[in-house]
Design a protein around this motif. Structure first.
Motif, PDB file in Angstrom:
ATOM      1  N   ILE A 158     -72.420 -27.593  67.483  1.00  0.00           N
ATOM      2  CA  ILE A 158     -71.202 -27.929  66.743  1.00  0.00           C
ATOM      3  C   ILE A 158     -71.548 -28.588  65.419  1.00  0.00           C
ATOM      4  O   ILE A 158     -70.884 -28.365  64.408  1.00  0.00           O
ATOM      5  CB  ILE A 158     -70.251 -28.795  67.609  1.00  0.00           C
ATOM      6  N   TYR A 159     -72.627 -29.369  65.395  1.00  0.00           N
ATOM      7  CA  TYR A 159     -72.997 -30.038  64.145  1.00  0.00           C
ATOM      8  C   TYR A 159     -73.456 -29.024  63.099  1.00  0.00           C
ATOM      9  O   TYR A 159     -72.996 -29.041  61.957  1.00  0.00           O
ATOM     10  CB  TYR A 159     -74.105 -31.074  64.390  1.00  0.00           C
ATOM     11  N   LEU A 163     -65.690 -27.498  59.336  1.00  0.00           N
ATOM     12  CA  LEU A 163     -64.645 -28.164  60.110  1.00  0.00           C
ATOM     13  C   LEU A 163     -63.269 -28.089  59.459  1.00  0.00           C
ATOM     14  O   LEU A 163     -62.303 -27.695  60.089  1.00  0.00           O
ATOM     15  CB  LEU A 163     -65.068 -29.623  60.345  1.00  0.00           C
ATOM     16  N   TYR A 164     -63.193 -28.465  58.180  1.00  0.00           N
ATOM     17  CA  TYR A 164     -61.866 -28.543  57.572  1.00  0.00           C
ATOM     18  C   TYR A 164     -61.371 -27.197  57.069  1.00  0.00           C
ATOM     19  O   TYR A 164     -60.209 -27.048  56.749  1.00  0.00           O
ATOM     20  CB  TYR A 164     -61.857 -29.599  56.468  1.00  0.00           C
ATOM     21  N   LEU A 192     -70.064 -29.449  61.255  1.00  0.00           N
ATOM     22  CA  LEU A 192     -70.135 -30.806  60.710  1.00  0.00           C
ATOM     23  C   LEU A 192     -71.214 -30.854  59.627  1.00  0.00           C
ATOM     24  O   LEU A 192     -71.746 -29.830  59.218  1.00  0.00           O
ATOM     25  CB  LEU A 192     -70.439 -31.798  61.840  1.00  0.00           C
ATOM     26  N   GLY A 193     -71.530 -32.068  59.211  1.00  0.00           N
ATOM     27  CA  GLY A 193     -72.581 -32.227  58.213  1.00  0.00           C
ATOM     28  C   GLY A 193     -72.148 -31.751  56.838  1.00  0.00           C
ATOM     29  O   GLY A 193     -70.965 -31.765  56.501  1.00  0.00           O
ATOM     30  N   GLN A 194     -73.112 -31.325  56.052  1.00  0.00           N
ATOM     31  CA  GLN A 194     -72.841 -30.891  54.690  1.00  0.00           C
ATOM     32  C   GLN A 194     -72.926 -29.372  54.598  1.00  0.00           C
ATOM     33  O   GLN A 194     -73.692 -28.751  55.318  1.00  0.00           O
ATOM     34  CB  GLN A 194     -73.886 -31.492  53.749  1.00  0.00           C
ATOM     35  N   PHE A 223     -62.948 -25.021  65.227  1.00  0.00           N
ATOM     36  CA  PHE A 223     -63.723 -26.221  65.545  1.00  0.00           C
ATOM     37  C   PHE A 223     -63.259 -26.822  66.869  1.00  0.00           C
ATOM     38  O   PHE A 223     -64.078 -27.122  67.742  1.00  0.00           O
ATOM     39  CB  PHE A 223     -63.582 -27.242  64.411  1.00  0.00           C
ATOM     40  N   VAL A 224     -61.940 -26.974  67.020  1.00  0.00           N
ATOM     41  CA  VAL A 224     -61.440 -27.593  68.251  1.00  0.00           C
ATOM     42  C   VAL A 224     -61.773 -26.716  69.452  1.00  0.00           C
ATOM     43  O   VAL A 224     -62.169 -27.218  70.521  1.00  0.00           O
ATOM     44  CB  VAL A 224     -59.921 -27.843  68.140  1.00  0.00           C
ATOM     45  N   ARG A 267     -67.757 -34.217  48.991  1.00  0.00           N
ATOM     46  CA  ARG A 267     -68.664 -34.370  50.124  1.00  0.00           C
ATOM     47  C   ARG A 267     -69.853 -35.257  49.772  1.00  0.00           C
ATOM     48  O   ARG A 267     -70.595 -35.676  50.642  1.00  0.00           O
ATOM     49  CB  ARG A 267     -69.172 -32.994  50.582  1.00  0.00           C
ATOM     50  N   LEU A 283     -65.272 -27.244  70.294  1.00  0.00           N
ATOM     51  CA  LEU A 283     -65.423 -28.573  70.906  1.00  0.00           C
ATOM     52  C   LEU A 283     -65.069 -28.509  72.390  1.00  0.00           C
ATOM     53  O   LEU A 283     -65.792 -29.043  73.240  1.00  0.00           O
ATOM     54  CB  LEU A 283     -64.529 -29.580  70.165  1.00  0.00           C
ATOM     55  N   MET A 300     -59.407 -41.451  49.734  1.00  0.00           N
ATOM     56  CA  MET A 300     -60.010 -40.203  50.202  1.00  0.00           C
ATOM     57  C   MET A 300     -61.341 -40.007  49.482  1.00  0.00           C
ATOM     58  O   MET A 300     -61.441 -40.264  48.276  1.00  0.00           O
ATOM     59  CB  MET A 300     -59.051 -39.041  49.888  1.00  0.00           C
ATOM     60  N   ALA A 301     -62.328 -39.575  50.250  1.00  0.00           N
ATOM     61  CA  ALA A 301     -63.634 -39.344  49.630  1.00  0.00           C
ATOM     62  C   ALA A 301     -63.462 -38.356  48.479  1.00  0.00           C
ATOM     63  O   ALA A 301     -62.760 -37.356  48.626  1.00  0.00           O
ATOM     64  CB  ALA A 301     -64.610 -38.796  50.658  1.00  0.00           C
TER      65      ALA A 301
END
Lengths: 292, 539
Positions: free
Chosen positions: B346-347, B283-284, B351-353, B290-291, B453, B294, B449-450
């Motif tokens: 999409i996941y 995603l990042y 997404l996810g790890q 990603f968009v 991950r 989506l 901020m995390a």
């Protein structure tokens, strides 16, 4: 129209949280406790909104609850509050039942996107359970909706509502109502069809990692969305309401039944609830469909 | 010899072909098979603009063969065999139907064929032959056996063409042959009821198969089968509203699959990986992709406020108007279950790890973005202006002799059952979203901020990179435990086709024995042959 919509959202927010407070109270009495005050949920949501977030996982994580809230409010505004009134109908003349059924899924999608992006594997477990259960939940509800649309020759919620002047659909189409009501219990997140979430204070539910204002938004949207679902059931099966008092009475009656049922049953596993939903309520609703 | 005519139907399909090919042209083709693509493009033009049955058939065959050579560059031999056997069968079935029609009608021109001249006893066989052709090309069960492997093993860009355009050739054939050439009054409704049910059963089975796939191209292949199942179902209603809904869904599905296949082609280009288990958390790194994905899955799931909802709405109301309640229940069930595979897509990728490291990832050429942006923009515009999709459909309905649906403004989509306003919907959605965003950003609160991950609530423990945290990609595995889904997932048509294949190989062995009996029998056969000829001559 703008004022109308704002009043609708405000009413849904207030009644949603009021009912949530009542739910906590009634459940407490069933368990032999006293429970929190009725207004506790309001305070919680406002307090949470002003609190700091704990951890930031990036923009998609934050967009999740916002999409959820957008989905809830959009759904609400396409469902008329009152029968045959010019007020409190929102934008319902621009939509229809099929649109509302689909808008109802937008919230869960937002939730799923937000949770999925934080990388917590427990989050995705909750999402998978939720989405899998949705397969079972939607089937009987859709059958009932299809039955009503065919019986009324219209997918307009207003038309379905006003056509019930002779007798509400819960009595003229009882099997459809029973099928839809069992689904509705699940949509309201009540046992035996619920999926564990963070509001139940389980550490690792679907809402894992949301905190501060985003948790507040998740809670508020769930209150608004619950009211929207109550409203939809009242409009489709209980003949809608002429005035606000009748609306509150009818939604509360439905809500009370859901809460009491929810307190009596233990939770099904996801697999069990899908198996049950595609057999019993689906079967009942399908038989009901034959009589339309 | 060859006759062509510009028809509104041909224009629509050729327009879609043009969008797909033109946008894909901008992606650099690593293999030098451009001539084959040109041939394929030309053959599609021939099919869509043909005005006699022979031209149609020639186009059809060139399409099948040019696709074969493109697929042959990357696919396994078994896949190719499957592809060619099924598509030859489709071609033969089409030829058989054409021969039967032409033999009695006495002409090959669409406009001059009078199906009334064909004996009534042949109506059902001709319809069935055409069903076989349409079912094979569109992947309707049990003829979908070739589809998934072919999609998976084709070049990543060609998969987009297969799903977006070539699968629609069957839809085009359905409308041209049944509505334009034969005419509905000669058709047996009960046969089409069976086809409608086949379509919807296909979509339910394919939806659950899609959820359980581990590779994203296979997931999308099953999703294509499911979506085309809906189109066949509404077309088989043999009504104007059904054709309108089917064609609208054709437009949406072409755009959505163009977007999705190019999106995953981009991911495959960047990472070289094809399984959900190998990816995650892109995603990042690739927010634009990603968009776009989506947007694609929202339209694929048919959720408002994008264009995907319009065609679902038309499909549902078309079924409601015909009072096909059970069909509608089945379609809605399949459509609701599709959310799971949309989310899995999409996941698992974005997404996810993250699984594995990101070394060796390539830079994505800009060309990959163009088809996706084109499709995404059209999908958003169709969400705001739902009746814009009706504009090219009305001349088609008119030319086929159906009532044309009227629309007041482009913002509204009307049917006999209900209407909705896409502009209001999108506007409301945008305003509410913006308001909440403003509300959220107006209350200042700083979040940490995390750290990385692995900075997550994990039952009070701290996960380390050795923990596999991306096990969420296996969404759908547990569905096997739900009995009715388990039945769908445990069965496939493979056993059936293998049985057929064994039967045909046994029977050809018997034939072969006749030939290999030895020279002493040759004289006997010749004698037998002349005896039969003599016998026939005497009679």
């Amino acid at each position: 129209m703008l004022l109308d919509s704002l009043v609708m959202i405000a009413l849904a927010y207030i009644f949603g949280f009021l009912y949530y407070g009542l739910y906590r109270n009634i459940s407490a009495r069933v368990h032999g406790r006293f429970g929190p005050s009725l207004a506790q949920s309001f305070f919680d949501s406002i307090k949470l909104f002003l609190k700091e977030n704990s951890t930031n996982f990036g923009w998609m994580f934050y967009a999740g609850p916002i999409i959820m809230m957008t989905g809830a409010i959009t759904t609400l505004l396409f469902i008329p509050y009152l029968n045959g009134s010019e007020h409190l109908i929102g934008l319902s003349q621009y939509g229809n039942l099929i649109l509302v059924l689909y808008l109802m899924v937008l919230g869960p999608l937002g939730n799923a996107m937000g949770i999925g992006s934080n990388g917590n594997p427990f989050g995705i477990m909750g999402i998978t359970r939720g989405l899998t259960r949705l397969i079972g939940l939607e089937l009987p509800f859709y059958i009932a909706a299809i039955g009503l649309m065919i019986a009324n020759q219209s997918a307009d919620i207003g038309v379905i509502m006003t056509n019930q002047s002779e007798g509400c659909n819960a009595f003229t189409h009882p099997l459809l109502f029973i099928g839809a009501f069992i689904s509705f219990l699940g949509f309201m997140g009540k046992s035996p069809f619920d999926v564990v979430g963070a509001p139940q204070e389980v550490y690792s539910g679907p809402a894992t990692e949301f905190s501060g204002k985003f948790f507040a938004i998740a809670l508020s949207q769930s209150a608004i969305f619950s009211f929207a679902k109550l409203l939809l059931m009242v409009n489709l099966f209980l003949g809608g309401a002429e005035g606000l008092v009748e609306l509150v009475a009818k939604t509360f009656a439905l809500f009370l039944v859901a809460v009491l049922v929810g307190n009596v049953y233990a939770r099904f596993t996801t697999i069990q609830s899908v198996e049950f939903l595609v057999r019993v309520p689906t079967g009942i609703a399908l038989v009901g469909l034959l009589f339309v | 010899m060859f006759n062509f005519a510009m028809t509104p139907l041909g224009n629509l399909f050729f327009g879609l072909t043009l969008i797909v090919f033109a946008s894909l042209l901008l992606i650099k083709n690593e293999r030098r098979d451009l001539p084959l693509y040109v041939l394929l493009f030309a053959s599609l033009g021939v099919i869509f603009y043909a005005s006699d049955l022979i031209t149609l058939f020639v186009g059809w065959e060139i399409m099948s063969w040019s696709s074969y050579f493109i697929i042959a560059k990357s696919a396994r031999i078994e896949t190719l065999q499957k592809y060619i056997i099924f598509n030859l069968a489709a071609g033969f079935a089409l030829l058989g139907a054409i021969v039967l029609i032409v033999a009695f009608a006495g002409t090959t021109l669409y406009g001059e064929i009078d199906f009334g001249k064909v004996p009534e006893a042949l109506h059902v066989p001709i319809t069935l032959l055409l069903f076989v052709t349409i079912a094979i090309k569109s992947g309707i069960m049990p003829f979908h056996y070739w589809v998934v492997d072919t999609y998976e093993e084709s070049d990543h860009i060609f998969s987009a063409i297969l799903s977006a355009i070539i699968s629609k050739a069957g839809i085009f054939l359905f409308i041209v042959i049944f509505s334009q050439i034969i005419g509905y009054r000669y058709l047996h409704g009960s046969l089409f009821d069976v086809l409608a049910w086949l379509g919807v059963i296909t979509s339910i089975a394919a939806t659950f198969k899609a959820i359980s796939q581990e590779e994203f191209k296979r997931l999308l292949a099953y999703s294509s089968i499911a979506q085309i199942g809906y189109i066949v179902t509404v077309l088989a209603l043999l009504e104007g509203s059904g054709i309108e809904a089917g064609l609208y869904h054709t437009i949406i599905h072409t755009l959505v699959k163009l977007l999705l296949f190019v999106n995953i082609a981009s991911i495959i280009y960047i990472t070289g990986k094809t399984k959900f288990s190998q990816l995650g958390n892109l995603l990042y790194d690739y927010p634009i992709l990603f968009v776009l994905l989506l947007i694609g899955i929202i339209a694929l799931a048919g959720m408002p406020p994008l264009g995907g909802f319009n065609s679902k709405f038309l499909i549902y109301t078309a079924l409601l108007e015909e009072k096909k309640a059970l069909l509608l229940v089945a379609v809605m069930f399949s459509s609701a279950s599709a959310f799971l595979y949309c989310y899995k897509l999409i996941y698992g990728i974005y997404l996810g790890q993250a699984s594995g490291d990101k070394e060796g990832y390539r830079e994505l050429p800009v060309g990959f973005y163009i088809p996706q942006f084109i499709a995404a923009i059209i999908l958003v515009v169709l969400g705001i202006l739902p009746s814009l999709g009706i504009v090219p459909l009305n001349p088609i309905l008119d030319s086929l002799g159906f009532e044309v649906s009227s629309y007041g403004s482009l913002f509204e989509l009307h049917t006999a059952f209900a209407s909705f306003n896409g502009g209001v919907l999108m506007g409301l959605f945008g305003v509410v979203f913006a308001l909440i965003l403003w509300l959220v950003t107006s209350v200042k609160s700083k979040a940490v901020m995390a750290r990385d991950r692995y900075d997550i609530s994990y039952c009070g423990e701290t996960p380390d990179p050795q923990n596999n945290l991306h096990y969420g990609y296996g969404i759908g595995e547990e569905l096997r435990r739900i009995s009715f889904i388990g039945v769908i997932l445990a069965n496939s048509t493979a056993a059936y086709w293998e049985h057929i294949s064994k039967l045909s190989s046994d029977s050809s062995l018997m034939l072969k024995k006749l030939y290999s009996l030895g020279t002493q029998y040759v004289g006997l056969f010749v004698l037998l042959f002349f005896t039969i000829l003599l016998f026939l001559g005497v009679r």
